[in-house]
Design an enzyme around this catalytic site. Sequence first.
Site, PDB file in Angstrom:
ATOM      1  N   TYR A   1      -0.916  -3.465  13.501  1.00  0.00           N
ATOM      2  CA  TYR A   1      -1.831  -2.693  12.669  1.00  0.00           C
ATOM      3  C   TYR A   1      -2.848  -1.973  13.550  1.00  0.00           C
ATOM      4  CZ  TYR A   1      -4.750  -1.619   8.605  1.00  0.00           C
ATOM      5  OH  TYR A   1      -5.450  -0.982   7.622  1.00  0.00           O
TER       6      TYR A   1
ATOM      7  N   GLU B   1       0.810  -1.218   0.000  1.00  0.00           N
ATOM      8  CA  GLU B   1       0.000   0.000   0.000  1.00  0.00           C
ATOM      9  C   GLU B   1       0.845   1.270   0.000  1.00  0.00           C
ATOM     10  OE1 GLU B   1      -3.740   1.469   2.709  1.00  0.00           O
ATOM     11  OE2 GLU B   1      -3.544  -0.646   2.228  1.00  0.00           O
TER      12      GLU B   1
ATOM     13  N   ASP C   1      -2.673  -3.444   3.083  1.00  0.00           N
ATOM     14  CA  ASP C   1      -3.201  -3.622   4.435  1.00  0.00           C
ATOM     15  C   ASP C   1      -4.444  -4.505   4.393  1.00  0.00           C
ATOM     16  OD1 ASP C   1      -1.206  -1.992   5.324  1.00  0.00           O
ATOM     17  OD2 ASP C   1      -2.460  -0.208   5.523  1.00  0.00           O
TER      18      ASP C   1
END
Length: 815
Positions: free
Chosen positions: A324, A7, A106
């Site tokens: 995350y 990403e 992600d």
Amino acid sequence: MRLIVTEKNNSAKKIAEILSGGTATEGASYKTPFYSWESPDGPQMTIGLKGHVLNPAFPESYDNWQKTNPRDLIDADLIKEPTDKNVVRALKKVAEDADDIVIATDYDREGELIGLEALQEIVAANPKLATPEGVHEDGTPVKRARYSALTKDEIERAFDNLDELSMPLALAGAARQDMDLIWGATLTRSVSMATRRFGSNFLSVGRVQSPTLGLIVQRELERRAHVPEDFWEVTAKFAHPDGGFVAEHTTDKFWKEEEAKAAVANSKTPGTVKEITARKNNRKPPTPLNTTAFTTDASSRLGITPSRAMRIAEDLYMDGYVSYPRTDNTVYPKSLDTKELINALVEIDDFKAAEFLLDGRTLEATRGKKETTDHPPIYPTQAVNPHRLEARSEAHRRVYELIARRFLATFSPPMVSESTRANIITAKGTPSAEEGETYFVRGSVVLDPGFAAIYTYARSADTEIPKLEEGQELDLEGVEMEGKETPPPPRISQGKLIEMMEEAGLGTKATRADIIQKLYDRGYVFGNPPEPSETGIAMSKAFENYVPRMATPDMTAEMEAEMDQIEAGEVTKDEVLADSRDMLRSAFDEMGDDVSTDDEDAKWRKFAREVWAGMDQDRILGPCIVCQEAGRKQEDGSPNMLRIIKARKSGKRFVGCAGWDGDNPDSPDSCDQTFPLPQRVRGLYKIEEVCSVCGRTPRLQVVPWRGRPWKLCLNDECPSMAEMKRRRAEREEAKAAKEAAEAAAKDGAGTDGEVVDPAEAAKEAERIAGQASATKVKRARGNGAKAKNGAGSGSKTAKSGNGSRAKPKPRAKKS
């Protein structure tokens, strides 16, 4: 070549370092970096995107606001436009040499959609790789790497266990994108056209933004509707060998003054300790952090706004320090090696308070109510001295420390405290009373800090009371009665607002913080906790009155549930978008199609008038002290008000008085009082009609594009402005000295051709510049003292706080 798409560039670089063992080399295509290396399986490459590759948009034929009826946007066919043409070119270029592909964006809706966008651009350049739906020629799906942390173990695990791209998850993200564009563009254009706000002055409206604003406005209206009630509190001061102390009456609030006075009269010395009770309290350790809890804690415990906290957490994730940060999960997975991580953390001085976790006890973490399988709760993936992170910012250190301390706290025992209460009865002072008045004193002491030893934010200071015994007599030194008023309900903090949005189904874990920030950016709220501007209140009330479904969370929550159904494969994206368009169409059925109508009875016109009234209220600041002192008033007897005015020619804003008579400016009934305003700022908001410090002019909050908001009193002689004036003088002096020194050093010669040492010239220039600047500042201060900026009498000649001002000719019309 196997092409791995991530990403962002940071994650591409990190993954390349891990998978190549540090042998990857960097290259670039169309200014977009990529990383390549050789492996036993052949050549490999990672390339990072910049978020979304494509964004939905309306065709060019819909660009002209004046020529397009906003209702036409509801059913318009959307197109896709590249967000960064160089990234798309680079992606297609490197795809030409690829024979395999792995999507490593992600793992959430947005990430899955970004991966699908990248895939579609890749197969457009190399159709042999796969279909746009993510299927290879042999029928196998395109591979997907799912990871929750940019650490060696996690990345190697992800690439050893490749999954497949989830089309339902990606389509749920695409549905949200399309829906937000259709609703946002249609309603923003409608409201802006109805209120005649075009160009950069448009009024933004959003599917989630509007009901979120409604939550803030509803609380503000409750505050304004609050009618304070008088009550009285009675306290008694008792003497004690260890020092006197104050006890509170057991009646928390006396609602009648006579009853409070009676309690005071009935309180005589001595006081006798009648009852002492002690109780132990166990406070459970916190549960693991999910996104909502993290943003709430960052806001309430660190004073960092949710949007900034999420940006910092994203930085820490990209650097491999935390997992995350967008997750609903509050249960650690069994695969997480917590003991090794705890060992590493407690070796760091800042976290040594958690050493007790290594005393041989069983390490069992608390569990929250939500358990998901996509990502673990937020936890530190790497033990690092938090002070190392200060190179980025102090806030990065504090956020990492919060996450690490919370992680350690989840394995810790409860905090044990003991609260003690003593009741003290005075001698009676009223003959008819059966006994005196009862007072109490309460203390609380932590016996075992438990989790609070490491999660220090949760521990409050001990409040100890003197040693007391039942039957002990104490001299009563005095009794006081204090009158108070019930306060209005508090404004909603940003952390609490995030929780309320989650409960109401507004937004997602990934979008809520940004939605709140948008309300600030649009000028609908200001301050912390958020306070709605008059424009924000008017906008929310107008929707409530004319498009009520837009003002409440119900409709948005319904659409969020439908996107969950897309993800589960229960409905299609097209079905959900059709429902969404129907809802929006029904709003226009209620309001009418002509948003620019001049019909005063039309709903859009009424809507516009309500918003205009709010915008006008934001411009009115407070009464003009010059007019008050001169006895000037409006015809109806109300005071002349100061308001923000925009000059027609220059477009600059300033503050002027409503008592100005543009047709007869020299009339004694005309007031030409003005004040300058900062120009290049995000917003100006009234916080006091009359400054509580100087009592003369309004006080504003100035919100700059960068940096912290600051308070501005229009009276330049207000004591609250002294520090600002000092800093301004220092800046001017430093600037003048620098310019003079540079000029002298550059010349390097005297006036008669004499060679001059540049260093000596610079010193002399600094001295002269300092004198000149000091004179300039002194003169400015002198003029400011004479200025009629709210500190003078009712004379007509207006001056600014830092010098004289020429009378504006002609005066700009009030906007």
